[in-house]
Design an enzyme around this catalytic site. Structure first.
Site, PDB file in Angstrom:
ATOM      1  N   ARG A   1     -10.099 -17.280 -20.324  1.00  0.00           N
ATOM      2  CA  ARG A   1     -10.718 -16.056 -20.856  1.00  0.00           C
ATOM      3  C   ARG A   1     -12.219 -16.234 -21.058  1.00  0.00           C
ATOM      4  O   ARG A   1     -12.976 -15.257 -21.039  1.00  0.00           O
ATOM      5  CB  ARG A   1     -10.028 -15.656 -22.153  1.00  0.00           C
TER       6      ARG A   1
ATOM      7  N   LYS B   1      -3.167 -30.854 -22.283  1.00  0.00           N
ATOM      8  CA  LYS B   1      -1.777 -30.483 -22.072  1.00  0.00           C
ATOM      9  C   LYS B   1      -0.918 -31.746 -21.959  1.00  0.00           C
ATOM     10  O   LYS B   1      -1.400 -32.799 -21.528  1.00  0.00           O
ATOM     11  CB  LYS B   1      -1.632 -29.692 -20.757  1.00  0.00           C
TER      12      LYS B   1
END
Length: 458
Positions: free
Chosen positions: A311, A237
């Site tokens: 996830r 990020k």
């Protein structure tokens, strides 16, 4: 900012008059107090608090401008009083529309995160109106405060080790059982994706497993994403994107807050809480874009982006939860930015194929001022997760409907449980509100608790 609820007002208790702008002219506060209000320009403005002077120069009471509508967080608007009333004993002079919500708003508004610096505040005692459930209000506030504290704690003090310790502390309080599978033992016990995401970090990845309640009771399982910090992995990020990543364990924090409510309320359930606790770190051992991981269910997943790691760890935990076929399976995660784009920070989406559960959650969210909104598990989008070398990818290539496709990814790992619901929460309040400061926030757990109370009692 301590605030205590009492069953009855003391002799020294001062009144708080709840008024709205529309009805202020009809509230009996006495001529002297009305003249004071007019002199100070108070006419029931929402959120405003005005102290009323006594004949001896002290405080005789207070006026509180309440919202006229009953949408969103309005039932919790009394939180303003917790920060504006001076120390002392107080009570409502007139009955609030919802006594429980009014008292909960007071409690939630008194919260301050004081681990790293002293917080100023007043010692306030507030008498609950007739009909208010003090025990229920306190247990809900405790659950919310636990969630907020966990999220607000920076990753330097809330890594996988500390998150495990927080679970053990909660379990000890309620005589629950905790088991932990950690490090390379995850591979031996068939949790390969939890291991892959967390193996590059200094603190070992782990699966935390809490159980509580009679074995014969209906099984309710909660799964919470416990990514204690998310760099994005090798798909790193930008610096601005990491500023709030201490909150990426917000799903775990929320299910622990909910578990606290369930256990304190002694609901008739066999509770299980599963938290895959990892840090998505970068080192020579980090998992890579293009890797193919084998999941607990045996399905293979191509890694299209290492920043879609939540996830992956949820998938292994959900697969384990599904093997027990619980009556209800709930997962909570700070999963996608797409959910925030769609609904903003205040309104978490939830996904389920159980229409009865969806209706119950929608009704409960309004009743307890805990906003939620159902989004669809739109099956045609499932093919967007296709892969040419594995059973499927962990991301799509077009970027559309990111919250929906993430939910569809998780759905692949739940095929035995009749009733499953996924919550994509933000876990953070970006602005101060009457019931909460800027910082970590519980979302959806009071609505879920309300549904559980209706189904399984206390």
């Amino acid at each position: 900012m301590p605030l205590q609820l009492t069953a009855k007002p003391t002799a020294a208790s001062l009144p708080v008059y709840i008024v709205t702008k529309e009805a202020f002219a009809n509230v009996d506060i006495g001529e002297r107090s009305r003249a004071w209000a007019e002199a100070n320009g108070f006419h029931g403005q929402e959120g405003r608090v005005l102290m009323l002077p006594g004949e001896d120069g002290g405080i005789a009471g207070a006026l509180f401008g309440a919202p006229a509508d009953h949408s969103g967080f309005s039932g919790l608007a009394t939180g303003t009083l917790a920060r504006q009333l001076p120390a002392g004993d107080w009570h409502f002079a007139n009955a609030p529309d919802d006594a429980d919500l009014a008292m909960l708003g007071l409690m939630l508004g008194s919260y301050a995160f004081s681990r790293y610096r002293k917080q100023d505040g007043s010692d306030i005692s507030f008498a609950a109106p007739k009909g208010a459930g003090i025990d229920a209000v306190n247990r809900r506030a405790d659950g919310v405060f636990l969630t907020r504290d966990l999220i607000n704690t920076p990753a330097s003090d809330m890594g996988p080790d500390a998150l495990e310790e927080a679970v053990r502390t909660l379990a000890k309080r309620h005589k629950a059982t905790v088991k932990v599978i950690s490090g390379d033992e995850l591979l031996k016990k068939n949790f390969p994706m939890i291991h892959a995401v967390g193996r590059a970090a200094a603190q070992a990845p782990r699966l935390i497993d809490l159980t509580w309640g009679p074995r014969s009771a209906p099984r309710v399982t909660l799964v919470g994403k416990g990514v204690c910090f998310d760099t994005g992995g090798l798909d790193i990020k930008p610096a601005s994107g990491m500023l709030l990543m201490k909150k990426d364990m917000g799903g775990a924090a929320n299910v622990l807050g909910l578990a606290s409510m369930i256990m304190a309320g002694k609901l008739n359930v066999r509770l299980r809480v599963l938290i895959p606790a990892v840090e998505n770190a970068i080192s020579g051992d980090a998992f890579r874009p293009g890797d193919v991981l084998t999941s607990r269910k045996g399905m293979t997943v191509e890694i299209g982006n290492t920043d879609a790691e939540g996830r992956l760890v949820l998938a292994d935990a959900l697969a384990l939860a599904d093997e027990d076929e619980p009556a209800l399976l709930v997962d909570m995660a700070t999963l996608t930015g797409a959910a925030r784009v769609a609904l903003g920070p205040d309104l978490p989406p939830f996904f389920t194929d159980d229409d009865a559960l969806a209706a119950a959650l929608a009704a409960a969210s309004q009743k307890v001022a805990d906003p939620l909104w159902r989004l669809p598990l739109w099956a045609p989008y499932d093919k967007k997760l296709s892969s040419k070398i594995a059973d499927f990818n962990n991301v799509t290539s077009d970027g559309f409907a990111g919250a929906v496709t993430a939910a569809l990814f998780l759905k692949r790992f739940v095929d035995r449980t009749a009733s499953w619901v996924h919550f994509d929460v933000f876990g953070w309040s970006p602005m101060e509100r009457p019931h909460c400061p800027v910082g970590g926030e519980a979302q959806g757990i009071r609505a879920i608790e309300e549904v559980l109370l209706q189904r399984y009692g206390g």
